[in-house]
Design an enzyme around this catalytic site. Structure first.
Site, short mmCIF file in Angstrom:
data_model
loop_
_atom_site.label_atom_id
_atom_site.label_comp_id
_atom_site.label_asym_id
_atom_site.label_seq_id
_atom_site.Cartn_x
_atom_site.Cartn_y
_atom_site.Cartn_z
N CYS A 68 0.85 -1.20 0.00
CA CYS A 68 0.12 -0.02 -0.13
C CYS A 68 0.87 1.18 0.07
O CYS A 68 1.63 1.73 1.24
CB CYS A 68 -0.97 0.15 1.24
SG CYS A 68 -1.72 1.63 1.52
N CYS A 71 0.06 4.15 2.48
CA CYS A 71 0.49 3.63 3.79
C CYS A 71 2.05 4.04 4.18
O CYS A 71 2.32 4.25 5.50
CB CYS A 71 0.34 1.87 3.97
SG CYS A 71 -1.43 1.51 3.61
#
Length: 310
Positions: A68, A71
């Site tokens: 991700c 993230c």
């Protein structure tokens, strides 16, 4: 948001809180090291590390994954904020790939996703890319609720408990011009200044065209800049209503990737390449290659998509 946590777990957390109150433990059990404000949590330790701990201090849960890209910007920011708030909350990091059951219990549809647990009560905070100021406002509200409603004033942080083996900056070599520009880019990302980050990464690449960190950072910053002002609902509607519209599908693919739906983003653009021609087709291919840069050339999903594309 469909948030569900096992009632038995919540009951145990409430029982622990009540027992602490009977023993006169006001919540702050004292003496936690700065490093103890950020912890990794898995399913086996969730009750102890999150639910029971939430009877002493608000626990902010960062649901993340290695693949991700947003993230990778949000998680370090949350870690710095945990240190800045100095014990008013604890940050618990949960790798969703290794803890699918927790992801399902919290009803998470996309990451990054951030929740809080206060005295055994779970609260959704935000999902997806979020600006630093909004995050601070949310955290301020969280600690205020924790103090006013539950009497949780946080933990006492003892800097003397920090491990003595921490690296000594004085022994490091002075940072070069590229290092300073890379640091400026990271700071711009943390501040939500995506345009500034894009320019900083471009400045690095103008002096060092092969700088892989700058190439990756530039691709990520440009992606975040594109989606920052987008209306997700309208973008999704346009993509659904106009499946043959290259720009509509490109915009939706950006949102897919920011939300952590890597394969959806790739599949959408590959399908659009096959449906379009000429300049539209070229534009879709270029965006797909840019998203490959964001995820990383060695990622198996990139390798698989390249095989289909070429």
């Amino acid at each position: 948001m469909g948030l569900q946590i096992a009632r038995s777990q919540l009951a145990k957390a409430e029982q622990a809180r009540a027992e602490a109150a009977r023993q006169g433990d006001g919540g702050g059990s004292g003496g936690v090291s700065p490093a103890g404000l950020v912890i990794d949590v898995d399913e086996a330790g969730f009750e102890r590390d999150v639910l029971q701990r939430s009877t002493e201090v608000p626990v902010v849960i960062d649901f993340w994954a290695e693949w991700c890209e947003p993230c990778k910007h949000l998680s370090p920011l949350l870690e710095r904020l945990a240190a800045e708030y100095n014990g008013r909350f604890v940050l618990a990091k949960v790798d969703v790939d290794a803890n699918q059951m927790l992801m399902q219990q919290f009803g998470i549809q996309r990451i990054p996703a951030v929740f809080a647990v206060v005295a055994g009560h779970a609260l959704p905070l935000f999902q997806g890319a979020t600006g630093p100021e909004q995050i601070r406002q949310t955290l301020d509200q969280l600690v205020q609720i924790a103090e006013e409603r539950f009497g949780l004033t946080g933990l006492v942080v003892d800097p003397d408990t920090e491990p003595a083996s921490a690296p000594v900056a004085a022994s490091e070599e002075p940072a070069g011009p590229c290092d300073a520009l890379l640091e400026a880019a990271v700071q711009a990302l943390d501040a939500g200044d995506f345009g500034g980050a894009v320019q900083a990464y471009k400045n690095v690449l103008s002096d060092d065209q092969g700088n892989t960190e700058a190439k990756l950072g530039l691709a990520q910053a440009e992606l975040l800049q594109r989606v920052a002002g987008a209306d997700p609902q309208q973008v999704r509607k346009d993509a659904a209503d106009k499946p043959g519209d290259a720009q509509a599908q490109i915009a939706a693919a950006d949102l897919d990737l920011v939300g952590g739906h890597v394969e959806d983003a790739f599949g959408r653009l590959i399908d659009t390449v096959q449906r379009t021609a000429g300049d539209d087709r070229d534009a879709v291919r270029r965006r797909l290659l840019e998203l490959f840069e964001v995820v990383g050339a060695d990622d198996p999903r990139v390798i698989a998509a390249r095989r289909v594309l070429f």
